[in-house]
Scaffold this active site. Structure first.
Site, mmCIF file in Angstrom:
data_model
loop_
_atom_site.group_PDB
_atom_site.id
_atom_site.type_symbol
_atom_site.label_atom_id
_atom_site.label_comp_id
_atom_site.label_asym_id
_atom_site.label_seq_id
_atom_site.Cartn_x
_atom_site.Cartn_y
_atom_site.Cartn_z
ATOM 1 N N ARG A 47 0.813 -1.590 0.005
ATOM 2 C CA ARG A 47 -0.200 -0.143 -0.400
ATOM 3 C C ARG A 47 1.045 1.514 -0.221
ATOM 4 O O ARG A 47 0.508 1.590 -0.606
ATOM 5 C CB ARG A 47 -0.614 -0.240 1.108
ATOM 6 C CG ARG A 47 -1.961 -0.800 1.168
ATOM 7 C CD ARG A 47 -2.330 -1.159 2.341
ATOM 8 N NE ARG A 47 -1.610 -2.883 2.703
ATOM 9 C CZ ARG A 47 -2.018 -4.215 2.116
ATOM 10 N NH1 ARG A 47 -2.670 -3.814 1.411
ATOM 11 N NH2 ARG A 47 -0.625 -4.587 2.565
ATOM 12 N N THR A 48 2.248 1.267 1.036
ATOM 13 C CA THR A 48 2.501 2.756 1.386
ATOM 14 C C THR A 48 3.507 3.250 -0.705
ATOM 15 O O THR A 48 3.270 4.042 -0.866
ATOM 16 C CB THR A 48 3.290 2.858 2.423
ATOM 17 O OG1 THR A 48 2.381 1.809 3.313
ATOM 18 C CG2 THR A 48 3.709 3.994 2.163
ATOM 19 N N LYS B 248 26.967 -3.192 1.979
ATOM 20 C CA LYS B 248 28.330 -2.691 1.622
ATOM 21 C C LYS B 248 28.740 -1.891 3.460
ATOM 22 O O LYS B 248 30.005 -1.337 3.586
ATOM 23 C CB LYS B 248 28.389 -2.096 0.633
ATOM 24 C CG LYS B 248 28.639 -3.243 -0.833
ATOM 25 C CD LYS B 248 28.803 -1.801 -1.566
ATOM 26 C CE LYS B 248 28.406 -2.134 -3.196
ATOM 27 N NZ LYS B 248 27.700 -0.817 -3.795
ATOM 28 N N ARG C 63 11.126 4.384 3.834
ATOM 29 C CA ARG C 63 11.019 2.803 4.447
ATOM 30 C C ARG C 63 11.856 1.643 5.152
ATOM 31 O O ARG C 63 13.286 1.807 4.344
ATOM 32 C CB ARG C 63 9.867 1.576 4.596
ATOM 33 C CG ARG C 63 9.305 1.054 5.406
ATOM 34 C CD ARG C 63 8.084 -0.120 4.691
ATOM 35 N NE ARG C 63 6.772 0.983 5.454
ATOM 36 C CZ ARG C 63 5.800 0.172 5.123
ATOM 37 N NH1 ARG C 63 5.880 -1.038 5.013
ATOM 38 N NH2 ARG C 63 4.512 0.549 4.851
ATOM 39 N N HIS D 172 4.214 5.804 11.619
ATOM 40 C CA HIS D 172 3.942 5.589 10.391
ATOM 41 C C HIS D 172 2.591 6.483 9.950
ATOM 42 O O HIS D 172 1.652 6.487 10.213
ATOM 43 C CB HIS D 172 3.762 4.269 10.227
ATOM 44 C CG HIS D 172 2.660 3.610 8.588
ATOM 45 N ND1 HIS D 172 3.255 4.358 7.387
ATOM 46 C CD2 HIS D 172 2.451 2.604 7.642
ATOM 47 C CE1 HIS D 172 2.906 3.768 6.651
ATOM 48 N NE2 HIS D 172 2.690 3.112 6.802
HETATM 49 N N1 CP Z 1 -0.462 -0.310 5.860
HETATM 50 C C1 CP Z 1 0.799 -0.170 5.385
HETATM 51 O O1 CP Z 1 1.204 0.237 5.319
HETATM 52 O O2 CP Z 1 0.788 -1.394 4.024
HETATM 53 P P1 CP Z 1 2.031 -1.212 3.567
HETATM 54 O O3 CP Z 1 2.757 -2.226 4.628
HETATM 55 O O4 CP Z 1 1.699 -2.700 2.038
HETATM 56 O O5 CP Z 1 2.546 -0.416 2.546
#
Ligand code: CP
Length: 326
Positions: free
Chosen positions: A61-62, A91, A113, A141
């Site tokens: 999703r993100t 590395k 991320r 998040h």
């Molecule tokens: N909700 C969420 O962060 O989903 P993903 O890990 O698929 O991005």
């Protein structure tokens, strides 16, 4: 005119006023995306900007909603999936060195991320372009919490602040951590959307005490349970359930899972106007049998990621900020 440097590491980086403006802009973008001429207008807004999407952890999703949000604003994107393997991190390069290099490439934003809690803050400390935290370990998040807020506000319209029941792995689930920070941030503002937070989890997967204390200190009623009970569900306005974060060492027994799994029978005890949310991906805690129930909002919640992330990009990158769409 250039925008002053801002990062989105935590929901606390935005004021309540900014969050309210962000919600209004996301709503406007959502309606514009349904009109071809408006969609074309959106594509012009950041057409000279470039974003680096650097993901050291898996994501559906993100990663995709950011990629699509960038494209719908006319931006170019450079993606690195599995950056832990395909970047020079393998590395031994530090996150600081990677970010200093990427930030110097004349791009406009880095969407990051990373599995380590605090990595987004470390990146922001050395970056000359905005860092957007797309999830840092068990930390935060924030873009997920903002799209969660958008989904709740859209569903609840102007009703009074309600009761939110957070279910599952509250210890390691960063989406819950950011949502709780958001409840606290907005507790004394017009955007106050929760007056009572219920926490349902196996005892070893409870919400970190620091977050529970923040809720109480901000005047939010907060109660803890280790199983879903009828009395909890009967007056919940939002049930926000989450999966067990096995990749972070969380474990549950079959008995514990049964104690908080949302069943069709549970759903029948919810108020008609209640909504069921989940950041996804889901496991057994949210059976597919619930998907057709009118209260299920988790796919709509995921789809709201695009307009909300577009609004965040405009806020951080457009010289006029959100006022470009006023
Ligand atoms: N909700 C969420 O962060 O989903 P993903 O890990 O698929 O991005």
């Amino acid at each position: 005119m250039t925008r002053s440097l801002r990062h989105l590491v935590s929901v606390s980086d935005f004021s309540a006023t900014e969050i309210a403006q962000l919600m209004q802009t996301a709503l406007r973008i959502k309606s514009m995306l349904a009109v071809p001429s408006d969609k074309h207008r959106l594509r012009q807004l950041l057409k000279n900007s470039v974003g680096s999407v650097v993901f050291y952890e898996s994501s559906t999703r993100t990663r995709f909603s950011f990629g699509i949000a960038l494209a719908l604003l006319g931006m170019q994107a450079v993606h690195s999936e599995a950056a832990g393997v395909f970047s020079s991190a393998i590395k031994g390069e530090s996150i600081e060195d990677t970010i200093k290099v990427l930030a110097g490439y004349s791009g406009d934003v880095i969407i990051l991320r990373h599995p380590e809690t605090g990595s987004a803050a470390r990146a922001a400390a050395v970056s000359t372009v905005p860092i957007i935290n797309a999830g840092d370990g068990t930390g935060e998040h924030p873009t997920q919490a903002l799209l969660d807020l958008f989904t709740i506000l859209e569903a609840r319209k102007n009703r009074n602040p309600g009761t939110i029941t957070l279910v599952g792995d509250l210890k390691n689930g960063r989406t819950v951590h950011s949502l709780v920070e958001l409840v606290v941030r907005l507790s004394a503002t017009k955007l106050r959307f929760a007056s009572h937070v219920r926490l349902v989890s196996p005892p070893e997967l409870g919400l970190p005490a620091v977050l529970g204390n923040k809720l109480r200190e901000s005047g939010i009623e907060c109660s803890q349970y280790c199983r879903l009970e009828r009395a909890i569900l009967e007056d919940s306005d939002v049930v926000y359930t989450t999966r067990v974060q096995k990749e972070r060492g969380s474990k549950v027994t079959d008995g514990e899972l049964l104690a908080y799994q949302l069943t069709p029978a549970h759903v029948q005890t919810l108020p008609e106007t209640a909504i069921i949310m989940h950041p996804l991906p889901r496991n057994a805690e949210l059976p597919e049998a619930i998907d057709k129930n009118h209260r299920a909002r988790y796919f709509e919640q995921a789809h709201n990621g695009v307009p909300v992330r577009m609004a965040i990009l405009l806020f951080l990158l457009h010289p006029l900020g959100l006022s470009v769409l006023e």
